[in-house]
Design a protein around this motif. Structure first.
Motif, PDB file in Angstrom:
ATOM      1  N   TYR A  33      32.480  37.453  42.328  1.00 51.52           N
ATOM      2  CA  TYR A  33      32.722  38.251  43.668  1.00 51.52           C
ATOM      3  C   TYR A  33      34.300  38.736  43.837  1.00 51.52           C
ATOM      4  O   TYR A  33      34.309  39.919  44.291  1.00 51.52           O
ATOM      5  CB  TYR A  33      32.081  37.598  44.800  1.00 51.52           C
ATOM      6  N   LEU A  34      34.931  37.687  43.884  1.00 53.51           N
ATOM      7  CA  LEU A  34      36.561  38.036  44.119  1.00 53.51           C
ATOM      8  C   LEU A  34      37.153  39.007  43.406  1.00 53.51           C
ATOM      9  O   LEU A  34      37.584  39.956  43.559  1.00 53.51           O
ATOM     10  CB  LEU A  34      37.224  36.919  44.058  1.00 53.51           C
ATOM     11  N   ILE A  35      36.669  38.728  41.727  1.00 54.48           N
ATOM     12  CA  ILE A  35      37.107  39.919  40.748  1.00 54.48           C
ATOM     13  C   ILE A  35      36.536  41.129  41.142  1.00 54.48           C
ATOM     14  O   ILE A  35      37.361  42.189  40.878  1.00 54.48           O
ATOM     15  CB  ILE A  35      36.931  39.152  39.546  1.00 54.48           C
ATOM     16  N   ILE A  36      35.337  41.303  41.207  1.00 51.74           N
ATOM     17  CA  ILE A  36      34.775  42.608  41.553  1.00 51.74           C
ATOM     18  C   ILE A  36      35.294  43.240  42.580  1.00 51.74           C
ATOM     19  O   ILE A  36      35.702  44.441  42.827  1.00 51.74           O
ATOM     20  CB  ILE A  36      33.186  42.454  41.564  1.00 51.74           C
ATOM     21  N   ALA A  37      35.543  42.637  43.862  1.00 54.68           N
ATOM     22  CA  ALA A  37      36.341  43.243  44.901  1.00 54.68           C
ATOM     23  C   ALA A  37      37.757  43.375  44.820  1.00 54.68           C
ATOM     24  O   ALA A  37      38.005  44.187  45.372  1.00 54.68           O
ATOM     25  CB  ALA A  37      36.116  42.014  46.283  1.00 54.68           C
ATOM     26  N   LEU A  38      38.338  42.630  44.354  1.00 56.24           N
ATOM     27  CA  LEU A  38      39.626  42.905  44.062  1.00 56.24           C
ATOM     28  C   LEU A  38      40.098  44.068  42.942  1.00 56.24           C
ATOM     29  O   LEU A  38      40.750  45.046  43.370  1.00 56.24           O
ATOM     30  CB  LEU A  38      40.698  41.670  43.738  1.00 56.24           C
ATOM     31  N   THR A  39      39.341  44.096  42.001  1.00 59.37           N
ATOM     32  CA  THR A  39      39.562  45.156  40.571  1.00 59.37           C
ATOM     33  C   THR A  39      38.586  46.406  41.210  1.00 59.37           C
ATOM     34  O   THR A  39      39.022  47.459  40.587  1.00 59.37           O
ATOM     35  CB  THR A  39      39.155  44.551  39.418  1.00 59.37           C
ATOM     36  N   GLY A  40      37.538  46.214  41.900  1.00 59.06           N
ATOM     37  CA  GLY A  40      36.720  47.396  42.092  1.00 59.06           C
ATOM     38  C   GLY A  40      35.910  47.788  40.940  1.00 59.06           C
ATOM     39  O   GLY A  40      35.277  48.916  40.514  1.00 59.06           O
ATOM     40  N   TYR A  41      35.693  46.716  39.873  1.00 51.27           N
ATOM     41  CA  TYR A  41      35.196  47.141  38.459  1.00 51.27           C
ATOM     42  C   TYR A  41      33.696  47.078  38.684  1.00 51.27           C
ATOM     43  O   TYR A  41      32.911  46.556  39.420  1.00 51.27           O
ATOM     44  CB  TYR A  41      35.031  45.800  37.557  1.00 51.27           C
ATOM     45  N   GLY A  42      32.958  48.528  38.337  1.00 49.02           N
ATOM     46  CA  GLY A  42      31.726  48.723  38.646  1.00 49.02           C
ATOM     47  C   GLY A  42      31.158  49.141  40.139  1.00 49.02           C
ATOM     48  O   GLY A  42      29.954  49.448  40.116  1.00 49.02           O
ATOM     49  N   LEU A  43      32.064  49.254  40.759  1.00 53.79           N
ATOM     50  CA  LEU A  43      31.667  49.842  42.231  1.00 53.79           C
ATOM     51  C   LEU A  43      31.868  51.231  42.346  1.00 53.79           C
ATOM     52  O   LEU A  43      32.749  52.043  42.098  1.00 53.79           O
ATOM     53  CB  LEU A  43      32.629  49.031  43.086  1.00 53.79           C
ATOM     54  N   THR A  44      30.562  51.737  42.879  1.00 53.52           N
ATOM     55  CA  THR A  44      30.677  53.128  43.200  1.00 53.52           C
ATOM     56  C   THR A  44      30.987  53.672  44.558  1.00 53.52           C
ATOM     57  O   THR A  44      31.560  54.595  44.953  1.00 53.52           O
ATOM     58  CB  THR A  44      29.370  54.261  42.782  1.00 53.52           C
ATOM     59  N   ASP A  45      30.930  52.578  45.511  1.00 48.45           N
ATOM     60  CA  ASP A  45      31.288  52.794  46.830  1.00 48.45           C
ATOM     61  C   ASP A  45      32.151  51.530  47.175  1.00 48.45           C
ATOM     62  O   ASP A  45      31.524  50.506  47.038  1.00 48.45           O
ATOM     63  CB  ASP A  45      29.899  52.367  47.595  1.00 48.45           C
ATOM     64  N   THR A  46      33.021  51.954  47.782  1.00 50.58           N
ATOM     65  CA  THR A  46      34.209  50.840  48.226  1.00 50.58           C
ATOM     66  C   THR A  46      33.986  50.335  49.458  1.00 50.58           C
ATOM     67  O   THR A  46      34.515  49.345  49.700  1.00 50.58           O
ATOM     68  CB  THR A  46      35.553  51.319  48.108  1.00 50.58           C
ATOM     69  N   SER A  47      32.905  50.567  50.149  1.00 46.73           N
ATOM     70  CA  SER A  47      32.548  50.000  51.446  1.00 46.73           C
ATOM     71  C   SER A  47      31.719  48.644  51.036  1.00 46.73           C
ATOM     72  O   SER A  47      31.722  47.769  51.999  1.00 46.73           O
ATOM     73  CB  SER A  47      31.522  50.805  52.413  1.00 46.73           C
ATOM     74  N   VAL A  48      31.544  48.382  49.861  1.00 51.65           N
ATOM     75  CA  VAL A  48      30.856  46.904  49.639  1.00 51.65           C
ATOM     76  C   VAL A  48      31.863  45.910  49.403  1.00 51.65           C
ATOM     77  O   VAL A  48      31.711  44.615  49.454  1.00 51.65           O
ATOM     78  CB  VAL A  48      29.975  47.170  48.253  1.00 51.65           C
ATOM     79  N   ARG A  49      33.165  46.155  49.388  1.00 50.56           N
ATOM     80  CA  ARG A  49      34.368  45.126  49.285  1.00 50.56           C
ATOM     81  C   ARG A  49      34.158  44.089  50.232  1.00 50.56           C
ATOM     82  O   ARG A  49      34.495  42.989  49.878  1.00 50.56           O
ATOM     83  CB  ARG A  49      35.555  45.883  49.041  1.00 50.56           C
ATOM     84  N   PRO A  50      34.200  44.451  51.420  1.00 49.49           N
ATOM     85  CA  PRO A  50      34.324  43.350  52.477  1.00 49.49           C
ATOM     86  C   PRO A  50      33.084  42.420  52.606  1.00 49.49           C
ATOM     87  O   PRO A  50      33.354  41.057  52.730  1.00 49.49           O
ATOM     88  CB  PRO A  50      34.265  44.061  53.784  1.00 49.49           C
TER      89      PRO A  50
END
Length: 86
Positions: A33-50
């Motif tokens: 979860y931290l890697i995905i949140a910090l790098t944004g890998y595979g995210l189309t919407d950045t509002s999911v980061r929090p």
């Protein structure tokens, strides 16, 4: 002749397999979860980061709760209940 101890009484301070399994599961989940949140890998919407940060924090909190040392009174109570069950 010496009386043999039951497996629970002989190894009362050793953590169980479930404790290690939950720790590995939560550690892997939190790191992913931290890697995905910090790098944004595979995210189309950045509002999911929090949400990903919160989920990783929850998993880290679970690890801390699992491995925190118990109070002496709680440990004595657990040993007392275990001896009654045997």
């Amino acid at each position: 002749m010496q009386k043999l101890k039951t497996p629970h009484a002989a190894e009362s301070n050793k953590p169980g397999c479930l404790k290690y399994g939950a720790t590995v599961f939560c550690a892997l989940g939190a790191s992913i979860y931290l890697i995905i949140a910090l790098t944004g890998y595979g995210l189309t919407d950045t509002s999911v980061r929090p949400l990903l940060f919160v989920l990783s924090g929850i998993m880290i909190a679970v690890i801390i709760i699992i491995w925190r040392p118990r109070s002496k009174k709680a440990a004595e109570h657990q040993i007392f209940e275990r001896n009654i069950a045997i």
